[in-house]
Design a protein around this motif. Sequence first.
Motif, PDB file in Angstrom:
ATOM      1  N   PRO B 160      46.902  53.330  70.861  1.00 56.52           N
ATOM      2  CA  PRO B 160      45.919  52.251  70.906  1.00 56.52           C
ATOM      3  C   PRO B 160      44.564  52.728  70.396  1.00 56.52           C
ATOM      4  CG  PRO B 160      46.388  53.053  73.103  1.00 56.52           C
ATOM      5  CD  PRO B 160      47.363  53.710  72.196  1.00 56.52           C
ATOM      6  N   LYS B 161      43.770  51.768  69.990  1.00 54.90           N
ATOM      7  CA  LYS B 161      42.440  52.083  69.462  1.00 54.90           C
ATOM      8  C   LYS B 161      41.605  52.767  70.521  1.00 54.90           C
ATOM      9  CE  LYS B 161      40.849  48.681  66.113  1.00 54.90           C
ATOM     10  NZ  LYS B 161      40.037  47.458  66.125  1.00 54.90           N
ATOM     11  N   VAL B 162      40.816  53.695  70.114  1.00 55.83           N
ATOM     12  CA  VAL B 162      39.879  54.329  71.028  1.00 55.83           C
ATOM     13  C   VAL B 162      38.831  53.290  71.416  1.00 55.83           C
ATOM     14  CG1 VAL B 162      38.194  56.170  71.281  1.00 55.83           C
ATOM     15  CG2 VAL B 162      40.225  56.521  69.884  1.00 55.83           C
ATOM     16  N   PRO B 163      38.582  53.120  72.731  1.00 54.40           N
ATOM     17  CA  PRO B 163      37.593  52.124  73.109  1.00 54.40           C
ATOM     18  C   PRO B 163      36.207  52.491  72.568  1.00 54.40           C
ATOM     19  CG  PRO B 163      38.274  53.412  75.007  1.00 54.40           C
ATOM     20  CD  PRO B 163      39.179  53.782  73.884  1.00 54.40           C
TER      21      PRO B 163
END
Lengths: 709, 604
Positions: B160-163
Amino acid sequence: MAAVPSPPTPTSSPAPLPSPLPPSASASASNPTPAPLIMPSAIKKEEPDSELSRVLKFLQENQLGDAAEKVKRAFATSSPSTASSSSAATGIKTEPATPNVGSQPNNVLASYESEGDPRLYERVYHDLVEFVHNSLDLYRHELALILYPVFVHMYLELIYNSHESTGKDFLDRFSVIQETFFQEDIKKLSFISKKEHMAGSELMENFQTSQFTVRMSRDTYSQLRQQKKYMSEKKYTILWNIIQEHLYLDVYEGIARNKGQIVSTAGGVVGEANRQANRTKIFHGLPKEPDLANYLSVAAESEDPGEEGDKAKKKKAKKDLSFLRKQRNDPNAPSANRMPFPELKDGDKIEKAKKYRELQKRLRLTNESLPSACFYTVLNAKESVTAVELSDDSTLIALGFANASVQVWSLLPYKLKPLKPAETLMDIDQDADDVFHRMMDDNKGEAFKEFLGHSGPVYGLSFDPNKDFLISCSEDGSIRLWSLQTWTCIVNFRGHMSPVWQVLFSPLGYYFASCGHDKTARLWSTEQSQSLRIFAGHFSDVDCIAFHPNGNYVASGSSDRSVRLWDCVTGACVRLMTGHKKSISCVQFSVDGRFLVTGGEDRRILVWDVVYGHLLGDFESHGKRIIALGFSRGGSTLASASFDNSIKLWNFEKFTSELNLEEVNVTHNPNVDKDSKRLHMATFYTKDTGIAGLHFTRRNLLIGVGAFH
Amino acid sequence: MEVDKDDKDDLGVAGSGLLGAAGSDDVGVTEGSAALGGPLQDEKDTQSSEFVLRSDSVRSYAESIGLSTNQIGEEAIIFMSRNLRQILQDASRIMFHGKREYLMAKDIDMALKASGLEPLYGSVAGEHIPFRFASGGGRELHFGDDKEIELTDLSAAPIPKVPMGVSLRAHWLAIEGVQPAIPDNPPAQSKDQLQQESSNPLTKLNNPDAKENKLSQVLQSKPTKLKNMETVNVKQLATHELSVEQQLYYKEITEACVGSDEGRRAEALQSLACDPGLHQMLPRLCTFIAEGVRVNVVQHNLAILIYLMRMVKSLLENQTLFLEKYLHELIPAVITCIVSRQLCTRPDVDNHWALRDFASRLMANICKNFNTSTNSVQIRITRMFSEAMKNVKSPLVAHYGAIAGLQELGPEVIKVFIVPHIKYIADRVDQANDPNIMASSMGNIDKIAATHIRNLIIKSVSPVLKGIRPPPDILEEYKAEYGSFGPLLHAAVTRLRQSSKTSSSSSGSASGSSSGGVGGNVPSARSVMPGSNPVMGQPGNQQPRIYVMSTNATSGVQNTPVQMVMSPTVGTPSPTNASGQPRMMIQTPGGGVQGVFIQPQNPQ
């Protein structure tokens, strides 16, 4: 031992112990520091003799003979003097706990032992309610104050004597007539439905260790006494026993208070403050500022170098001087050496002088000239910002997060730079003018710095007035001191064993205070890893604290719905103020140190007079719990932030100027000013951003900080 | 002591389940009730016994950790309930110190930790934990859904995308005590407030701001004079002064909306649809639209009319505006775009149908949003459309517009107002197709209109017919009732029925409620439209018609001191500029094109 909460004693505190606060200048690591002092208020009167002797032995072993002597004397006089002084003052026979009650802690419960017929309780309580309702209007409201404590103790008596079902009926029948702000406690009470439950309940502990204080006028009291003659049948003995053993009736001369006055101060978990609790004199004035005349010009130079000619500079300096000279010696100020503070260094003085120059340029806030407000929104930090703090000069902002990290951001376009490594520092010419600049490592500048070290959410942050340190407290019970020069953790202060809710630097630096879930507030200094004072006395979590502007006192607000003021020098509780109907979430002293402002979960902002502990004002306008309070520089305006996403401004100057403080004395309660509309200046709503902190810059720009939902 | 330990274990194992079983109100109350105090404050009316866990839920937990149910007594239940409450109260305190108003799973974890219990590891859910409910054998059970996750799926899934990192953003919350109208701030006036003011202008007088107004002070001190002075005063309060920035904004927006740059227009429309704080400019914008339509209908400027309608759409979309005050300007403009006899220079080629359709949708939207029992917008609009549709003299394009306007208002309106008149419309269409009239160019236009009307009718009416006519579709009946449209409608309805059968959709009719309406004749149709004709331009006039409807007589905008000279000839030699793009000119009386052309009228 010191952490055990003890009741506020009706007598004045025992003679204060000599309290050698470490003289900061001489305190060094090699000297053994004095053991943490035992707070006079924390000594339980009911302590068994064996414990007393142990305390004395400990004191003697540590060459504190003087203290031991005083403890012995205080203990010897406390119990009898309580009885004699109160009866002498009021001529009544209500006395604090009978001597045998306290001889062993467990026996506190034994006072509930009663052979009374359980069925009588309902009848008796009903008669009491009838009596209160049928009494004259003048006395009715004061008499009604005894209904709640009697109700609680009757219930506990029933439970203690194993009449569970009768107790439940009793609770169901009479809980509805109690005040709404007690309902929460009653619900907790309803869970004590067996004798065995009585131990271990927080509420129970509060009720069994202290007497519920009820203030009433002499006339009201005589009404009650007359009634006792009418209710002299045998069945009523349960009632009178409870009033005698578990209630402290604080009788004062004068007319009975009206309903408004009573309601405004009701709400404490164990009743109101009695008169004696607020008798101690408080030095609420501000000490004289150190002489900064020589530094003002330095500050001016550093501020606008070469812009003005010498002449103009001198003129300015003179003007500043006149401002400083105007300061008179405040008769209410504590003496300069009452609480030891470290000597100011040259750099500190220049910094201070700068501050005064800035303050002089501040905007005077009135209804016509409202402040501008700047709002900093923390993005991408949903639900995780737990603490926010700005430095006094508004150049740094610190954010505490639920993930245990702390971030410091620079609000100026400059980057935050660490010191150079030690080897390179050696090479720097120490006499150079720009030595401070040269010490900084330009290559490692960053927009923000992150501190990692805590292991739980960071609930409190505070900057040292000189911007050298940041202090943080966390759910893990630790307090950490961080250097803003090296950007590392310097000290981990241990003492609180449970979450620490707030930590705060003294306005003069060096000391800091903390408060937490363990029902205590503590005073620390940056130089010692042990706390200097433990302020114990609250009956529930201490949620918020504030330092008095002169650094000699700490105010604390608690979930037990009371506000207390502690003397940092003696460690004693010098004021107890009740009136909030729910837990208190923020406290703040006015700039002149005379007033204390508190905001709570009950959506109200209350203003207290520090001198007598009276409630003076009650602003109720926010839609949700108050989160933060802040005074403008100069103190003319009060800003309050609430969970309803609004910041409101209040004209505090108008409020204080309309007060007639001459007439007020200890026994006479002033009327509470509830006209919040008159003082309301402005409301600013954020779109959907919760407000976590408020700050006024030195020029009176209001800064709000919050995380976007 | 043994019981004690068991209970704690129990809490530890199934703590999150306990919350669900204690009754959903327990959780619900703790969430978001911080303002009201303790987490359980709301339940004042409920008896204390309801705080106790249900015995069967406690038993099921006991079973889940291998205890026999007999061992769980009443004592243990009360004890557990007490502990649970204690933990919830601690958690609510932690919630406050986390500067939140709603309880999260981690608060409970920390409360458990603070009271010396093992936290529930792994129960921290980012979102709401759904509780399932099951019953059987006389027992009811709530439980959390525990999905099995395939480890390989997890490892194969893209990372998942890094926040995004935390960042700070500053904006002005207030400048010298006034909150600037920027997107970061909430709208200066809430919608309720605007609504209040539009429905009752006198409320403004009671406003604290208005109290400084001299006149209103006079008013308030001498209530006897109120009647005489009321009108004067309301007028005065309705003057709006625009700041220089707002004037610039207005100029930019209006130029961009009717200009030739499509990119800028998109931005301007976006700004109209999203920006708060437009309400001060709203009277000007509405006048701009109304006047713009008035002028450009004469000019047959299709492009400009479309742009103006898009502005209306954006204004309707803006959540912070309350348009009711300005409907009397907007509605005539929109209706003009629907039923006008000519909207473009070459009606046989240009696609003015799209404009009519678009404006019809806008009209339906306005009716949906602003129809109230007092202004009865929809009734008046419907009545007007149906009059226009039945008018013999009006051209076919106007018929098309009226039908389009009606059919957007929903199946019920189609049933009552269009279906009974299909035959009449069919006759008109047949006339247009009559080869005798075909000769003229006008005839050609009418023919195109006839085609469009036919398509529109079939598209919109057939689903309704399918609902109101009983299944056996007989071609002859259709022919008799709907004239030349009969066969087409018959085919469309039959097709619809077949497709609905095959798609096995179980739902019944499209219009649902109708039951008795067999055939197209609904005798009561006329009773829906009581009263006389609304104010309406006479059909057959050579002038382009502007339909004027007054919405609210007390509305303050007719007093808005707008001075506008609308002239296509003065100022520039031709209404068409070099790029061939039609332009609308708005001028000040002083001459010369200026951005600032609105002057607040000086009272007296």
